[in-house]
Design a protein around this motif. Structure first.
Motif, PDB file in Angstrom:
ATOM      1  N   LYS A 329      -3.273   7.062  -6.116  1.00  0.00           N
ATOM      2  CA  LYS A 329      -3.716   6.058  -6.468  1.00  0.00           C
ATOM      3  C   LYS A 329      -4.607   5.759  -5.162  1.00  0.00           C
ATOM      4  CE  LYS A 329       0.555   3.831  -9.133  1.00  0.00           C
ATOM      5  NZ  LYS A 329       1.301   3.396  -9.584  1.00  0.00           N
ATOM      6  N   SER A 413      -4.397   2.049  -7.469  1.00  0.00           N
ATOM      7  CA  SER A 413      -4.313   2.339  -8.767  1.00  0.00           C
ATOM      8  C   SER A 413      -5.066   3.204  -9.448  1.00  0.00           C
ATOM      9  CB  SER A 413      -5.074   1.265  -9.263  1.00  0.00           C
ATOM     10  OG  SER A 413      -5.336   1.927 -11.010  1.00  0.00           O
ATOM     11  N   ASP A 414      -4.881   4.382 -10.618  1.00  0.00           N
ATOM     12  CA  ASP A 414      -4.804   5.374 -10.641  1.00  0.00           C
ATOM     13  C   ASP A 414      -6.646   5.851 -11.300  1.00  0.00           C
ATOM     14  OD1 ASP A 414      -4.419   4.996 -13.362  1.00  0.00           O
ATOM     15  OD2 ASP A 414      -2.528   6.602 -12.933  1.00  0.00           O
TER      16      ASP A 414
ATOM     17  N   HIS B 358       0.652  -1.323 -13.533  1.00  0.00           N
ATOM     18  CA  HIS B 358      -0.498   0.102 -13.086  1.00  0.00           C
ATOM     19  C   HIS B 358      -1.303  -1.199 -14.260  1.00  0.00           C
ATOM     20  CE1 HIS B 358      -0.015   2.432 -17.220  1.00  0.00           C
ATOM     21  NE2 HIS B 358       1.361   1.584 -17.705  1.00  0.00           N
TER      22      HIS B 358
END
Lengths: 419, 419
Positions: A329, A413-414, B358
């Protein structure tokens, strides 16, 4: 100088940075020092969880079949034959209508199959009575129901947060292999810059970008190294940067990347033989942001403009640091927010504006910093995020939906929030 | 034991904690170490910002009136008489159609009143020409337009973030007075607990709550002290806690607050003469969370249930730590999110569930940890927030709107998200 630099989109620029980083080596640290580090190996369960079948409540362990037919009019009595505190065990074989007094977390003895909570029992002289039929398995956590020995709990690249530390402890990992943190050096260029303790001199200002970036590094978990520039000529700057290359993995400079007569960084990159990944980005401020690579070192040439410097760090440097540690992430989260003030200036390019983010009733509000000149310094001092205004012909009004880059979220965050 | 404890609402419990804390003393730290600390005094501007009227661009400083009437067909020529790099100054008096070559950040000489950007000028042998009329003040930042000497930039209680560090540097504050961080001690109780390196013994499990809380403290900027309990009897526990009281401002214990036969904390609070602020909260899990005060020390008796322990820390301890440092934003932000998985269990009380948060396209998603037993350990290891499910008779479905407590946001919020 190259007035004709070709701007590339922000997301392409970020992707280029990430493609060019070199992975750090790994090191082994105590699980107590592992918070905020990135796992260098998969984390594997060393035993079932729960480790053994145990009571989920304080109460009495019985054989469910002994409670059959119980009701308010027909309370069934049980006799307590033994106590099982948490951490203890018993191999006693329950006889009909016998019970263990048992505590949360204690192993369920083989001969019991359900737990009556204290609140469900009425105590008697030698035990208790119940008024309902219990089902086998009530208030019991079964061995392995949460994970099996050998399961991969987390994959390499996961952030070690407090929950992860708990899992490391559970599985007896007193040490864990993580990626080393990159060493980062920070150097501000510009002969107009004074250090914090120097007396003010006409025409000069105090250097605020270096301390700001060192604080941004701290927020990202990195203790940066500060370098002092002796003078602003090409040769000295070249020597400074050469020295830094010996000591750090990442060099951040501020200023000197523009088209001004004294913007020396482009010449330095050339002289070092560094590969310039880009030297113009389709964003404001900070369009002159330049990122280069020299072997396994990354050189971030951030703009001397404090806002551009701030956003440039969060957009390019922080993800690079995360990627060098193999984090899954690497990006700051971008979330929907409501603009808290008009921002009427139309802009052809994506604009990044430091902002005060605040939260009311679950909604996120973002107030642009520095737009309103009269409170610029206060709002910059309070800023805890960055508003992203997409390029276009119109301005924005209070109440408009915008996205904010959450620079204060440690877990990342990815996915990157700017298309 | 007191099965008849009276539960109080979560927000009342949090408010009670905050009313009972004692403010920490202050200390002076270098501005480079001030990141993440809380200001102990108002931060006052020591000079105007900008400090002097300066060029906002690289270009040419001219007298605007000399450009009157310029057009594409009637380019007006200027002669460059002097250079003013950033950090330099000039007292030269411009004559008609003369110009300074000037860099961003350089002081505007008295006789000039506007800046022509390089991109707006066409260079000639001894200067340049322009094709439009410039207005006085173009591309110039005026002294004091962002703040005046003596302005209060930030009030006591503000968090020092990277932007604040930049402001400290700008105003020459090489040192700054901040609130001391409280010393926090962590002690897990329970004879079923093994340390991370101990071999597994039937009926016992490894202690994961202490390391988890130490990591939560680290995330909150505090290096906690870990205490080891020798044995789980009243006298030893009492002595342990007495020793801790000598060394720390806050004691966190886990376990031992329930109604089990071996839950000793209530007896300890009594023996110490501590004032119990509450010993039951209308929430799940963690209803037995107990907070006490002894003089200026706070004692947090968190549940031994790992989820309750985690949420209890974030709900009660972290705000208390922030309040002891006089922070104006003591709470975690609560923001709107979409539930990513069904949570069908109805619950009469407010429920706090660890979650994986997420972010996709600006939306926030929250997946409850540990509800789905088969992946409980993985989702706990990944959890980076807490879902708040209000009490009620129904369950919740994937897609429902929920609020999440953002435990990974370092900057906090000035309002509590649970009514």
């Amino acid at each position: 100088m190259s007035l004709n630099r070709k701007p590339i989109p922000v997301n392409d620029a970020v992707a280029l940075v990430l493609e060019n980083i070199t992975l750090m080596d790994t090191e082994t640290v105590s699980y107590l020092d592992a918070h905020d580090r990135i796992l260098a190996n998969d984390l594997v369960a060393t035993h079932d969880v729960p480790l053994f079948t145990k009571s989920a409540m304080d109460g009495f362990a019985i054989r469910a079949r002994d409670s059959e037919g119980a009701s308010g009019d027909n309370r069934i009595p049980f006799k307590v034959v033994e106590e099982v505190p948490a951490g203890s065990t018993s191999d006693y074989e329950l006889q009909p209508n016998e019970a263990f007094r048992i505590m949360t977390g204690a192993e369920i003895p083989e001969s019991a199959d359900t737990v009556v909570m204290f609140e469900q029992a009425k105590e008697t002289e030698d035990g208790f009575t119940v008024r309902k039929t219990f089902t086998s398995g009530d208030n019991i956590a079964v061995q392995g129901e949460e994970s099996k020995k050998g399961d991969v709990i987390l994959e390499k690249g996961a952030l070690i947060n407090p929950g992860t530390v708990a899992v490391l402890a559970t599985f007896g990992y007193s040490e864990v292999e993580v990626f080393k943190k990159p060493e980062v050096g920070v150097l501000s260029t510009g002969s107009e810059l004074l250090d914090v303790n120097e007396p003010l001199v006409r025409g000069k200002i105090r250097n605020s970008n270096s301390p700001m970036i060192l604080a941004q590094l701290k927020r990202a978990g990195i203790e940066g190294k500060r370098y002092h520039l002796q003078s602003d000529d090409l040769e000295t700057l070249y020597e400074n940067i050469n020295d830094m290359l010996e000591e750090v993995d990442i060099i951040i400079t501020t200023g000197g990347v523009s088209v001004g007569d004294y913007d020396l960084l482009p010449k330095i990159y050339d002289k070092l033989g560094a590969e310039v990944l880009f030297n113009k980005v389709a964003m404001r401020p900070g369009s002159v942001t330049t990122v280069s690579r020299l072997g396994d070192k990354m050189l971030f040439g951030l703009s001397g403009n404090p806002s551009a410097c701030y956003s440039g760090f969060e957009l390019f440097v922080r993800p690079a640091i995360q990627a060098m540690m193999s984090s899954e992430k690497v990006y700051a989260p971008f979330i929907d927010a409501e603009l808290d003030e008009d921002f009427t200036k139309p802009n052809p390019f994506t604009r990044f504006i430091r902002a005060e983010i605040h939260y009311v009733d679950g909604k996120v509000y973002a107030k642009p910093s520095g737009f309103n000149k009269s409170n610029a310094v206060t709002s910059i001092a309070k800023s805890n995020g960055v508003i992203v205004l997409p390029g276009g012909t119109r301005g924005f009004e209070k109440g408009d939906a915008v996205k904010v880059m959450m620079t204060d979220v440690t877990s990342g965050s990815d996915n990157f929030g700017v298309k």
